[in-house]
Every structure is written in C-alpha cells, then in structure tokens.
Design a protein around this motif. Sequence first.
Motif, short mmCIF file in Angstrom:
data_model
loop_
_atom_site.label_atom_id
_atom_site.label_comp_id
_atom_site.label_asym_id
_atom_site.label_seq_id
_atom_site.Cartn_x
_atom_site.Cartn_y
_atom_site.Cartn_z
N GLY A 173 -3.18 -7.65 -4.35
CA GLY A 173 -4.14 -7.46 -5.37
C GLY A 173 -4.13 -8.03 -6.69
O GLY A 173 -3.32 -8.95 -6.91
N ASP A 174 -4.65 -7.49 -7.70
CA ASP A 174 -4.67 -8.35 -8.84
C ASP A 174 -3.34 -7.58 -9.73
O ASP A 174 -2.93 -6.75 -9.58
N ARG A 212 -6.79 -1.21 -4.16
CA ARG A 212 -7.96 -1.77 -3.78
C ARG A 212 -9.12 -1.32 -4.81
O ARG A 212 -9.93 -2.20 -5.09
N GLU A 213 -9.11 -0.02 -5.05
CA GLU A 213 -10.01 0.57 -5.97
C GLU A 213 -9.80 0.05 -7.61
O GLU A 213 -10.54 0.52 -8.39
N THR A 227 -1.52 5.15 0.41
CA THR A 227 -2.17 5.71 -1.08
C THR A 227 -2.21 4.72 -1.98
O THR A 227 -2.92 4.59 -2.68
N LEU A 228 -0.98 3.92 -1.98
CA LEU A 228 -0.80 3.09 -2.73
C LEU A 228 -2.03 1.78 -2.83
O LEU A 228 -2.43 1.13 -3.49
N ALA A 229 -2.13 1.46 -1.46
CA ALA A 229 -3.13 0.36 -1.24
C ALA A 229 -4.39 0.78 -1.43
O ALA A 229 -5.12 0.14 -2.07
N LEU A 275 0.28 -0.37 -12.28
CA LEU A 275 0.71 0.69 -11.40
C LEU A 275 2.26 1.08 -11.40
O LEU A 275 2.95 2.15 -11.30
N VAL A 276 2.90 -0.08 -11.32
CA VAL A 276 4.47 -0.09 -11.49
C VAL A 276 4.82 0.66 -12.71
O VAL A 276 5.78 1.74 -12.72
N ARG A 277 4.27 0.36 -13.87
CA ARG A 277 4.50 1.15 -14.98
C ARG A 277 4.14 2.54 -15.15
O ARG A 277 4.84 3.41 -15.35
#
Lengths: 360, 343
Positions: free
Chosen positions: B154-155, B117-118, B111-113, B162-164
């Motif tokens: 990724g970027d 990716r998107e 799910t994270l990937a 995402l971490v935040r």
Amino acid sequence: MTSRRTFLKSLLVASTLPALSWADAGSPAYLAAARRPDGAFWLYGLSETGSEIFSLPLPTRGHAAAAHPRRPEAVAFARRPGTFAIVLDCVSGQVKRRLDAPEGRHYYGHGCFSSDGRLLFTPENLYAEGAGRIGVWDASNGYARLGDFDSGGIGPHDIQRLPGSEVKVIANGGIRTHPDTGRIKLNIDTMQPNLTYVDEDGSILETVELAPELHQNSIRHLAIHDDGLVAFAMQWEGDPTRNPPLLGLHRRGAAPRLLEAGMEQPRMRGYAGSVAFSGDGRFAGITSPRGSMVHFFRVADGGLAEALAQADVCGLAAHALGFVTTDGTGGCRVIVPGGKVTDEGRAEVAWDNHLVRLNV
Amino acid sequence: MMCRKTAAALCLALWPLAAAAAGGDDLDLVAKAVDVQILPGYETLAAASAELDAAAAEDCDPEGETLRDAYNSAFDAWIGVSHLRFGPSETDNRAFALAFWPDDRGASRKTLAGLIREEDPVVNDAESFGNVSIAARGFFALEMMLYDGSLSEGDPGYSCRLVRAITRDIATTAAAIEADWDPAYAELILHPGPENPIYLSDLEALQELYKALMTGLEFTADSRLGRPLGTFEKPRPKRAEAWRSGRSLRDVQISIAATSALAEILASDVPEETRAPLDVAVERAGRLAGRLDDPIFTGVETPTGRLRIEVLQQAVNDVRDASQAVIGPALGVSQGFNSLDGD
C-alpha cells in the motif's frame, strides 16, 4: 434416499420396538462431563451419590449436557466456542447424531428440550453480527434443524424451561465475542446482560435487566425451582475490587432480588460457575471454582446460610437432601445447608463445569 | 490408579514444610516475586516499549535497524512477563492487545490489510486506535508490518502512520500495566487479608503466582513448542511463534528463563534435598533450549530436528511436573481444572 420399502420398514420398526427409557440406562440422577487421567473427556451418568452408572467417550472437552425428558438421550455440547453437539444414546453408548452449528454460528455449551422432548433449543452466537439466537431442532425427526429466533440479547449462554409450561428463560450474558479472537471480550464497556423470557414461538414475553451500575455483571447460568422461581448466577467483568453479588432470584412479573454474602463475598472472586436450588427449594447455591467456595442462601430472606470451601468446585445440582457438588479433583459431596456434609469419595477424574440433574 | 501409599508418604514427608509455610513465610515469597520479577519486568516492558515508540517516531522504515532492534528489545521484555496473566495485564484485555497469538484464522493480516486498503484514518488518533480490533494491535501486528512484505504494497506513508499507531499503542498499554502494578496492585497482592478485595489470605496470593507459573509453562510447551511440532505426519513450522522476525526459539528461551526464575522463587524455602528434582529440571530445560540451533523451528520437518524440539518440550513439561511435585504440596497450593477454564 428413502425408498417406499425402507420407509415402511422404518415405520414398522418404530411401532414395534418398545421405546427405551432412562430406566434402561440405569436411571442416572445426574449427567456430568469429566477429564480422565489419560486426558480423554467422557460424559458420565451418575447416581444420587455421585457413583458411576454409565460413561461415554466425548470427542473433545464438554461443557454441559441436556437430557431428553423421556428417551435415554443426552445432548453433549462442546465448550464455547464449540460448533458441534452430539446426541448420545445412553443405553447403547452410540452417537446417534452430530449437530453442527449452521455456518457463521457457534454454541455456548448449553441447551434444553421442550416438555414433550420434541424440540431441542440451543443458544447460539451469530458472530458476524454478534447477535444472540436460539436454534431449534426437531428431536422427533432425527434432530433436523427447524429454525431459530432472537435470544433477546448478546451472548445467550444458558437456557431453561419453566416447569409446567413451554416458556423458556434465557441468560443473555451480554458479552460479544468472535471466533477470530477466541474468548476475547469485545464489548466490556457497553455490555448489557439480561434475562429474557420467551414463549414457545420465540416471542419475547419479558426482559429483566439489573441496575445500570451492574451492567458488567454477566448473567450466565440458570436454575429453576418447581414453583417457577428462577435463580441466575453471574460473573463480574468490572472493577475486580468491587465484589458485587453473583446470585439473583427472579419470578416472572416481579423485580429481581440480588443475594449478597457480606464479608464472604470477596471469596467468590467475582465469579459464579454453577447455580442450583436445593431439592426442597428453600436454598439457592452458587459455586466459585476461582475461589474454591460454595455459597448457600436462604430463598425466604435472601441471607447467606453457609459458605463452604471446596477445592476447584464447580458442578452443583439439587439433591433430595439439599445439594450435590462436584469438583476438578474428583470430589463429590452431598451437602445439607447448615447441616451435614457427606464426602461421596473421590473419583479418578476431574469433574467439569456442570452437573445436570435429570428430571425424569 | 494413583497409589494411595505414595500420596500418604508424600504428605507425611512434606507436612513439616506445609506447617512452616503456614507460619507466615508465604508473604516473603510473594514479596520476592513482586520485587525480583514482576515490578522490574513490567518496568522494563514499559521502558522498552517507550523506546520502541520513539524509534518508530524517528524512522518508521520497516527494515531500519534501530526500529527492528527496539522491536526485539520490547518483545523480549514482553515474553519475560507474558506468564503473569492476572490483575493489571488482564484489565481491558491489555495482555491480548500486546500479544494476539495464536492467530489461526489470520485475523491480524486480515485486519491490517483492511486498514491499509481503506487507509483508515483511525491511525491518526491514539485513543481511537486503542479501540480497533485486538488483531491489529501489539507485537504480532507490528511484526507483520515490519517483516511481512505482502503488507508493504500500500501507500508507504500510510504504512508508516500505521506502524507508529501500533508502537504508540504498545507503549500506552505497557505503561498502563506498569502504572497499575506500581504501587496499587503490588500493595494488594503483598497485603492479603479479610479487608483486601482480591486476596483474602496469603494462600490466595501464592495461588495466583503458582497458577501463573503453571499456565506459563504449559503455554510454552503446548503452544510455543507444540504448535510448530504439529504431528509427525504433518509438522507445522509456520505455526511457530513470531517466526517472521526469527524469534521463535528466543521466545522459548526467555519464557523458560522467566518461569524457571519464578519456580525457584516459590521453592526458595524448600530444603535443597526436597527441591532437587526442580533444580535438575530447570537446569536441563535451560541447557537444552540454550544449545538448540534452530531459531524458527524449521527442524520440525526433519526427524533429527524434530527429536530435539520434542526433547525440549518434554523438558519444559518436566519443569512443570517438578514444580507441581515440589511447590504445590510445600505451599499447599494447587492448580484447578475448573478455575483455569471458566465459562
């Protein structure tokens, strides 16, 4: 590959062997799964008073079983989200067949046969889409998979056949799950359980939903009386302080009736595990393992007839005198609502969720 | 076969206790558990999660010391309450949203990937993020972001957002559990009665705590220790809990401490002599866990290392058996086969 000779031989065998019946398995009145003290899981055939008639090992924890209407064959389903069921010969104890759910699906632990025993129907979750399906298997031909049809909702849990017909009623619990996230419920806010009646070809005949404020009352288990009255047991997923009714009655074409227990309602802890009618159909009962309670209601006026405590109770089935209950401490009782309660001894096993009555 | 005589003798020996418990001391035990463990535990979790969120807002570098320290403190706080699986922690799948584990199918990574990716914009909105798959939320998703290099390709700007989003969501969930407990749910469990919509009797409130204790110990023995043990032929060290961040043993230590504390609270009215087996088991499990020098259970692959972990697992099971023998009869509570399952 079947050669002509073996084919002819199998025909010969089929036509000369007398067909076995449930009498050859000791005429059990009930089927129930259980855990033994060593941790192993077994399927039991039980008498009217809960004593053991036969027992067969199961590969993993069972949920419910479906009994073939003629042959002494039981289909034992692994508990949700199990992907296999096994067909047991209750005379020889042999596993006759293993039914693997098709790729991308799992069972819900229940199933039922057509009246002649030719077809087996299994509620399934096609989980990528979250679609409820009913799988169809040919029990007259080594349980070959025949196909499937729409269950009419999400999360079809229990399925039962109406007496004297091929119409089946399905409890669509409404809850979407996915094996990647185990039993985590993915749509509690929007869930919409229903009762769906389907014809023998899978056509949907009738769909019954409860009032919008009860959309979080998951319809999970079913019992049917000889006259076609359907009892459905629910599990409340909403605000735990609300304690809504957990038992409903429905007759085709009419509005459902919900049966409330008043002051006794909170003792069920929002959870009904099994449902049954009494042998004479005058009462409908539900069990709550979470509340260690059994509630019996009068079918005639919907009133609570009796509330009885029984530790870790879950199994419930019709009995000539009223009901039979089984529990996780090995207890088994015959109960006449408003009358006598007979303890039928304590087995050295933990009886699992369901007690299935054999109508043979 | 269970010896009837033993059972009868046990009943006789414990009868006066059960009678005393029925006299009204039960609620004191519940109050003690609420005051000493539950409310402070969730308060700590909410505070540590808020600090974690603040640390990520300050600097989202996955290798940053402040962020990793804050992650560990908040994870510690979670393990300390992770056995209390009832009431507010179960509303809206909150406990799962904080800790989605075990994850045999690798749903978290998948799910994270996918999000990375998107570059899914769902990370920009806290409320929407609360609706993403549970596999991409909570401490285990954060662990993967901070400690699993394969997700950092990724970027970096997106990974940071995402971490935040994950830390913000953890803080929101932890705060919601605490807010529900204090004071509303605490009032419910502290005042059972016929009008109480959840706990109709003192016994039901006690039963809830007892069930939490037993399932918590079982989870530590069967999952936290049992999963990496696998079988002798096929040990599974990568199935240990939170091995990426080196927390597997730490989680076991904290959970043993927390469940032992709850056991001692529930047994606090039992005379010392009767509860001796529990005290002995608790002391032993704590001691064995404390001196095990195997942070992520890699020892499961060597005969000696394996033995140590198996002995610890047995010690946790002994705490469970002793709790059952000492607390169960004294309080008149039991753990159900069906009530725990449900379907």
